[in-house]
Write an enzyme that holds these catalytic residues in place. Structure first.
Site, PDB file in Angstrom:
ATOM      1  N   SER A  91      53.492  16.070  52.897  1.00  0.00           N
ATOM      2  CA  SER A  91      52.378  15.383  52.244  1.00  0.00           C
ATOM      3  C   SER A  91      52.193  13.973  52.819  1.00  0.00           C
ATOM      4  CB  SER A  91      52.617  15.369  50.733  1.00  0.00           C
ATOM      5  OG  SER A  91      51.459  15.019  50.032  1.00  0.00           O
ATOM      6  N   ASP A 145      46.186  24.612  47.730  1.00  0.00           N
ATOM      7  CA  ASP A 145      46.454  23.181  47.873  1.00  0.00           C
ATOM      8  C   ASP A 145      45.190  22.493  48.350  1.00  0.00           C
ATOM      9  OD1 ASP A 145      47.455  20.635  48.396  1.00  0.00           O
ATOM     10  OD2 ASP A 145      48.934  21.288  49.871  1.00  0.00           O
ATOM     11  N   HIS A 153      50.777  22.956  46.430  1.00  0.00           N
ATOM     12  CA  HIS A 153      51.328  21.717  46.982  1.00  0.00           C
ATOM     13  C   HIS A 153      52.716  21.467  46.398  1.00  0.00           C
ATOM     14  CE1 HIS A 153      50.836  17.959  49.149  1.00  0.00           C
ATOM     15  NE2 HIS A 153      51.463  17.370  48.142  1.00  0.00           N
TER      16      HIS A 153
END
Length: 315
Positions: free
Chosen positions: A160, A256, A286
């Site tokens: 991320s 996601d 996610h």
């Protein structure tokens, strides 16, 4: 919506979190977000695997010592090293939230892992996290042998926001005559903060842990101005030149908001001539890479990442 369904274990996790009734992240202060969300991530990660050596230490940084955690499987020779930048939108998470994944990568990739506790926003806004991340990379290239690491075999990676940092570190190393990195592990990267207008944002913007509102919250805490959204160091997808970068594995999750930009970044790397493998994990959301205590599908992604790292280190 896609008409497809999330993994049953993911759905059970989402149901559990929903039943707890925790306030939405974007309604909280950064301090409250860290207190509540970090505990959830530690819970989802489960008990980490034993690793031969785990050492907390500090590395000199531009604004003071940078805490890192060094994981080393047993070896009589200097180990290749993955420098890992944790996710959390540059605002939340820490060394503990990502400890189980780093342990697993060290064992499976047979490498050292240096997990970096870079400065967080909004106390230290963009580009402070980049400065810390690159400082650790330079230090390891110059001093890695002191801690049993091979400075000629350095990879960068993260998930991320941490994956975003890894992409920027790779470009800085190329552009500033820095260390010759051997690999990029990019787990659902934040690749474009300039817009949230993608199909994956429209389809998965609520109900799948990371929401559009959360991403706006993260972006607003990380950046200081609207214009910074278009800086390639904030939005790597906007970088004009991706030539000459180390090979990459880009991993995304089907449900996601970041899926489309991760895939777009992988394609852009390929077009620039960077050997790139792209995998989208079906039924996942996610942060699933850090859910090994609750989600079996986590381990497929970790094993894929470890295999790619082993190949890169031994090329």
């Amino acid at each position: 919506m896609t008409g497809k369904s999330v993994d049953p274990q993911i759905q059970a996790l989402l149901n559990m979190l929903r039943q707890r009734g925790a306030p939405m992240l974007h309604t909280l202060s950064p301090a409250e977000g860290r207190r509540t969300r970090n505990a959830v991530f530690v819970e989802m990660g489960g008990t980490g695997e034993p690793v031969d050596q785990v050492t907390d230490m500090t590395i000199p940084g531009p604004a003071g010592p940078i805490p890192v955690r060094l994981y080393k499987p047993a070896s009589e020779k200097p180990l290749p090293v993955l420098i890992y930048f944790h996710g959390g939108g540059w605002v939340i998470c820490n060394l503990d939230t990502h400890d189980p994944a780093c342990r697993a990568l060290a064992n499976r990739a047979k490498c050292a892992v240096v997990s970096v506790d870079y400065r967080l926003s909004p106390e230290s806004k963009f580009p402070a996290a980049i400065e810390d991340s690159y400082a650790v990379t330079l230090w390891l290239a110059e001093n890695g042998r002191q801690i049993g690491c091979d400075p000629k075999r350095i990879a960068v990676g993260g998930d991320s926001a941490g994956s975003n940092l890894a992409t920027v570190v790779a470009r800085k190393a190329r552009d500033e005559n820095g260390p010759r990195l051997v690999f990029q592990l990019l787990i659902y990267p934040v690749a474009d903060l300039s817009t949230f207008d993608t199909d994956s944002y429209r389809e998965h913007g609520s109900g799948y842990l990371l929401t559009t509102d959360s991403m706006v919250w993260y972006r607003n805490h990380y950046l200081s101005s609207e214009q910074e959204r278009f800086d390639p160091n904030a939005s790597p997808l906007l970088a004009e030149d991706l030539n000459g970068l180390p090979p990459a594995l880009v991993q995304t999750a089907e449900f996601d908001v970041l899926k489309d930009e991760g895939e777009a970044y992988a394609k852009k790397l390929e077009r620039a001539g960077t050997p790139t493998r792209y995998i989208c994990y079906q039924g996942m959301i996610h942060a699933f890479f850090n859910m090994g205590g609750m989600v079996d599908g986590t381990w497929k992604a970790i094993d894929d990442a470890a295999e790619a790292l082993r190949k890169a280190f031994n090329a």
